[in-house]
Motif scaffolding. Structure first.
Motif, PDB file in Angstrom:
ATOM      1  N   LEU A  28      39.176  28.515  43.892  1.00  0.00           N
ATOM      2  CA  LEU A  28      39.571  27.248  43.640  1.00  0.00           C
ATOM      3  C   LEU A  28      38.467  26.289  43.322  1.00  0.00           C
ATOM      4  O   LEU A  28      38.606  25.328  42.345  1.00  0.00           O
ATOM      5  CB  LEU A  28      40.390  26.703  44.634  1.00  0.00           C
ATOM      6  N   LEU A  29      37.421  26.340  44.053  1.00  0.00           N
ATOM      7  CA  LEU A  29      36.040  25.554  43.939  1.00  0.00           C
ATOM      8  C   LEU A  29      35.297  25.868  42.564  1.00  0.00           C
ATOM      9  O   LEU A  29      34.777  25.109  42.017  1.00  0.00           O
ATOM     10  CB  LEU A  29      35.298  25.663  44.990  1.00  0.00           C
ATOM     11  N   GLY A  30      35.212  27.247  42.301  1.00  0.00           N
ATOM     12  CA  GLY A  30      34.425  27.486  41.063  1.00  0.00           C
ATOM     13  C   GLY A  30      35.076  28.042  39.858  1.00  0.00           C
ATOM     14  O   GLY A  30      34.189  28.238  38.802  1.00  0.00           O
ATOM     15  N   PHE A  31      36.258  28.629  39.792  1.00  0.00           N
ATOM     16  CA  PHE A  31      36.836  29.144  38.906  1.00  0.00           C
ATOM     17  C   PHE A  31      37.784  28.231  37.928  1.00  0.00           C
ATOM     18  O   PHE A  31      38.983  28.448  37.823  1.00  0.00           O
ATOM     19  CB  PHE A  31      37.702  30.531  39.260  1.00  0.00           C
ATOM     20  N   GLU A  32      37.379  26.794  37.914  1.00  0.00           N
ATOM     21  CA  GLU A  32      37.967  26.227  37.158  1.00  0.00           C
ATOM     22  C   GLU A  32      39.427  25.741  37.877  1.00  0.00           C
ATOM     23  O   GLU A  32      40.415  25.618  37.204  1.00  0.00           O
ATOM     24  CB  GLU A  32      38.486  26.278  35.768  1.00  0.00           C
ATOM     25  N   ASN A  33      39.522  25.402  39.149  1.00  0.00           N
ATOM     26  CA  ASN A  33      40.502  25.420  39.991  1.00  0.00           C
ATOM     27  C   ASN A  33      41.699  26.442  39.967  1.00  0.00           C
ATOM     28  O   ASN A  33      42.691  26.283  40.060  1.00  0.00           O
ATOM     29  CB  ASN A  33      41.058  23.950  39.764  1.00  0.00           C
ATOM     30  N   GLN A  34      41.090  27.756  39.599  1.00  0.00           N
ATOM     31  CA  GLN A  34      42.166  28.779  39.406  1.00  0.00           C
ATOM     32  C   GLN A  34      42.183  29.708  40.570  1.00  0.00           C
ATOM     33  O   GLN A  34      41.239  30.314  40.890  1.00  0.00           O
ATOM     34  CB  GLN A  34      41.733  29.410  38.110  1.00  0.00           C
ATOM     35  N   ALA A  35      43.296  29.753  41.423  1.00  0.00           N
ATOM     36  CA  ALA A  35      43.633  30.907  42.386  1.00  0.00           C
ATOM     37  C   ALA A  35      43.700  32.294  41.825  1.00  0.00           C
ATOM     38  O   ALA A  35      44.323  32.394  40.614  1.00  0.00           O
ATOM     39  CB  ALA A  35      44.846  30.300  43.222  1.00  0.00           C
ATOM     40  N   VAL A  36      43.243  33.037  42.597  1.00  0.00           N
ATOM     41  CA  VAL A  36      43.213  34.456  42.363  1.00  0.00           C
ATOM     42  C   VAL A  36      43.881  35.443  43.381  1.00  0.00           C
ATOM     43  O   VAL A  36      44.126  36.355  43.245  1.00  0.00           O
ATOM     44  CB  VAL A  36      41.685  35.083  42.069  1.00  0.00           C
ATOM     45  N   ALA A 185      34.921  27.426  51.470  1.00  0.00           N
ATOM     46  CA  ALA A 185      34.368  26.258  50.931  1.00  0.00           C
ATOM     47  C   ALA A 185      33.077  26.063  51.452  1.00  0.00           C
ATOM     48  O   ALA A 185      32.081  25.496  50.601  1.00  0.00           O
ATOM     49  CB  ALA A 185      35.426  25.160  51.580  1.00  0.00           C
ATOM     50  N   TRP A 186      32.742  26.132  52.609  1.00  0.00           N
ATOM     51  CA  TRP A 186      31.404  25.841  53.203  1.00  0.00           C
ATOM     52  C   TRP A 186      30.402  26.851  52.396  1.00  0.00           C
ATOM     53  O   TRP A 186      29.108  26.462  51.812  1.00  0.00           O
ATOM     54  CB  TRP A 186      31.205  26.187  54.707  1.00  0.00           C
ATOM     55  N   LEU A 187      30.433  28.158  52.385  1.00  0.00           N
ATOM     56  CA  LEU A 187      29.662  29.088  51.531  1.00  0.00           C
ATOM     57  C   LEU A 187      29.410  28.527  49.943  1.00  0.00           C
ATOM     58  O   LEU A 187      28.488  28.779  49.590  1.00  0.00           O
ATOM     59  CB  LEU A 187      30.214  30.635  51.652  1.00  0.00           C
ATOM     60  N   PHE A 188      30.651  28.048  49.425  1.00  0.00           N
ATOM     61  CA  PHE A 188      30.350  27.839  47.817  1.00  0.00           C
ATOM     62  C   PHE A 188      29.458  26.643  47.806  1.00  0.00           C
ATOM     63  O   PHE A 188      28.737  26.682  46.913  1.00  0.00           O
ATOM     64  CB  PHE A 188      31.622  27.575  47.378  1.00  0.00           C
ATOM     65  N   ARG A 189      29.631  25.779  48.814  1.00  0.00           N
ATOM     66  CA  ARG A 189      28.626  24.524  48.573  1.00  0.00           C
ATOM     67  C   ARG A 189      27.141  24.963  49.110  1.00  0.00           C
ATOM     68  O   ARG A 189      26.482  24.267  48.254  1.00  0.00           O
ATOM     69  CB  ARG A 189      29.394  23.535  49.817  1.00  0.00           C
ATOM     70  N   TYR A 191      25.848  28.317  48.460  1.00  0.00           N
ATOM     71  CA  TYR A 191      25.313  29.427  47.906  1.00  0.00           C
ATOM     72  C   TYR A 191      26.215  29.782  46.523  1.00  0.00           C
ATOM     73  O   TYR A 191      25.569  30.593  45.812  1.00  0.00           O
ATOM     74  CB  TYR A 191      25.564  30.721  48.811  1.00  0.00           C
ATOM     75  N   HIS A 192      26.961  28.746  45.976  1.00  0.00           N
ATOM     76  CA  HIS A 192      27.746  28.753  44.964  1.00  0.00           C
ATOM     77  C   HIS A 192      28.306  30.213  44.666  1.00  0.00           C
ATOM     78  O   HIS A 192      28.956  30.831  45.828  1.00  0.00           O
ATOM     79  CB  HIS A 192      26.634  28.761  43.848  1.00  0.00           C
ATOM     80  N   PHE A 193      28.267  30.928  43.623  1.00  0.00           N
ATOM     81  CA  PHE A 193      28.898  32.327  43.471  1.00  0.00           C
ATOM     82  C   PHE A 193      28.402  33.526  44.328  1.00  0.00           C
ATOM     83  O   PHE A 193      29.062  34.501  44.836  1.00  0.00           O
ATOM     84  CB  PHE A 193      28.957  32.717  42.213  1.00  0.00           C
ATOM     85  N   MET A 194      27.011  33.167  44.890  1.00  0.00           N
ATOM     86  CA  MET A 194      26.643  34.217  45.734  1.00  0.00           C
ATOM     87  C   MET A 194      27.454  34.418  47.080  1.00  0.00           C
ATOM     88  O   MET A 194      27.336  35.311  47.789  1.00  0.00           O
ATOM     89  CB  MET A 194      25.177  33.889  45.985  1.00  0.00           C
ATOM     90  N   ALA A 195      28.104  33.166  47.416  1.00  0.00           N
ATOM     91  CA  ALA A 195      29.166  33.401  48.556  1.00  0.00           C
ATOM     92  C   ALA A 195      30.133  34.545  48.519  1.00  0.00           C
ATOM     93  O   ALA A 195      30.241  35.009  49.596  1.00  0.00           O
ATOM     94  CB  ALA A 195      29.953  31.937  48.669  1.00  0.00           C
ATOM     95  N   LEU A 196      30.146  35.245  47.394  1.00  0.00           N
ATOM     96  CA  LEU A 196      31.153  36.364  47.447  1.00  0.00           C
ATOM     97  C   LEU A 196      30.435  37.644  47.957  1.00  0.00           C
ATOM     98  O   LEU A 196      30.951  38.645  48.253  1.00  0.00           O
ATOM     99  CB  LEU A 196      31.334  36.604  46.051  1.00  0.00           C
ATOM    100  N   LEU A 197      29.162  37.258  48.384  1.00  0.00           N
ATOM    101  CA  LEU A 197      28.596  38.462  49.097  1.00  0.00           C
ATOM    102  C   LEU A 197      28.998  38.817  50.303  1.00  0.00           C
ATOM    103  O   LEU A 197      29.075  39.835  50.966  1.00  0.00           O
ATOM    104  CB  LEU A 197      27.008  38.418  49.107  1.00  0.00           C
ATOM    105  N   LEU A 198      29.593  37.738  50.909  1.00  0.00           N
ATOM    106  CA  LEU A 198      30.099  37.909  52.239  1.00  0.00           C
ATOM    107  C   LEU A 198      31.734  38.801  52.349  1.00  0.00           C
ATOM    108  O   LEU A 198      31.524  39.902  53.081  1.00  0.00           O
ATOM    109  CB  LEU A 198      30.542  36.654  53.121  1.00  0.00           C
ATOM    110  N   PRO A 199      32.602  38.548  51.544  1.00  0.00           N
ATOM    111  CA  PRO A 199      33.785  39.329  51.426  1.00  0.00           C
ATOM    112  C   PRO A 199      33.210  40.739  51.003  1.00  0.00           C
ATOM    113  O   PRO A 199      33.909  41.695  51.367  1.00  0.00           O
ATOM    114  CB  PRO A 199      34.385  38.664  50.659  1.00  0.00           C
ATOM    115  N   ILE A 200      32.373  40.776  50.105  1.00  0.00           N
ATOM    116  CA  ILE A 200      31.694  42.360  49.613  1.00  0.00           C
ATOM    117  C   ILE A 200      31.298  43.043  50.788  1.00  0.00           C
ATOM    118  O   ILE A 200      31.863  44.207  51.087  1.00  0.00           O
ATOM    119  CB  ILE A 200      30.726  41.995  48.575  1.00  0.00           C
TER     120      ILE A 200
END
Length: 223
Positions: A28-36, A185-189, A191-200
């Motif tokens: 929502l924060l980084g994909f042009e407000n697009q939920a996935v 939301a906190w992680l994206f602020r 680390y930006h897209f590197m925040a995806l490392l957590l769910p990975i």
């Protein structure tokens, strides 16, 4: 009855909901407000673009197709609709981690194609959640969970028994998803897209723990 299920069901559902909340918040924060993590909004957007076609039309279609493709992969792996020890849950979690890793790489370098891999990862995870003793459990969106919880409350007011463990499971999923949204939301602020490392990392950890649990259960059964 759901009361007969092992306690790790609740923990696993909570963690998976947390993962979905993190991924969806980043989306929502980084994909042009697009939920996935769910398709209701995407399908609605697709409908609005059908009346006014634009370049976004194909993008929305591919998001839907990607989610379904991820679900199809899980369906091919798990072969059933009920929780059963020994199915390839660890394999599915590893594939989800791989999909999220590909999404991270593409998005980090500015490619919107990462959206499709993130959507496929959510579709795969959503298909992991199965029918637990009559409770339809989904971890990537909350509409059905809130609906089922409301039905249970209404039935209780009518005088029917209230399944406390099922309600506990639903509340854990809801809190996991909301908490994941806040964390994402906190992680994206930060680390930006590197925040995806957590769910990975969480998906990889869950796959490992499930494999260890499976081996221990098989070892105990042979004693």
């Amino acid at each position: 009855m759901i009361s007969r299920l092992p306690k790790w069901v609740e923990l696993g559902a909570f963690v998976l909901a947390l993962v979905a909340g993190v991924v969806n918040a980043i989306a929502l924060l980084g994909f042009e407000n697009q939920a996935v993590s769910h398709l209701s909004g995407t399908a609605t957007l697709l409908g609005t673009h059908l009346t006014n076609p634009s370049s976004a039309l194909l993008h929305l279609v591919l998001l839907l197709v990607s989610f379904v493709a991820g679900s199809a992969v899980a369906g091919a792996l798990l072969h059933g609709a009920t929780l059963k020890l020994g199915r390839h849950y660890d394999t599915a979690l590893l594939l989800e981690a791989v999909l999220l890793l590909v999404a991270l790489g593409l998005l980090y370098f500015g490619s919107y194609h990462g959206h499709y891999f993130a959507s496929a990862a959510c579709g795969l995870q959503n298909a992991l959640a199965t029918t637990y003793s009559g409770a339809i459990v989904r971890t990537t969106h909350m509409t059905g969970i809130f609906t089922d919880l409301g039905i249970m409350l209404g039935a209780r007011w009518r005088g029917e028994p209230f399944d406390r463990r099922k309600a506990q499971l639903f509340l854990l999923i809801i809190s996991g998803f909301i908490g994941g949204g806040a964390l994402g939301a906190w992680l994206f602020r930060e680390y930006h897209f590197m925040a995806l490392l957590l769910p990975i990392g969480v998906c990889l950890g869950l796959a490992f723990l499930y494999r260890v649990y499976l081996v221990e259960q098989r070892f105990d059964s042979t004693e």
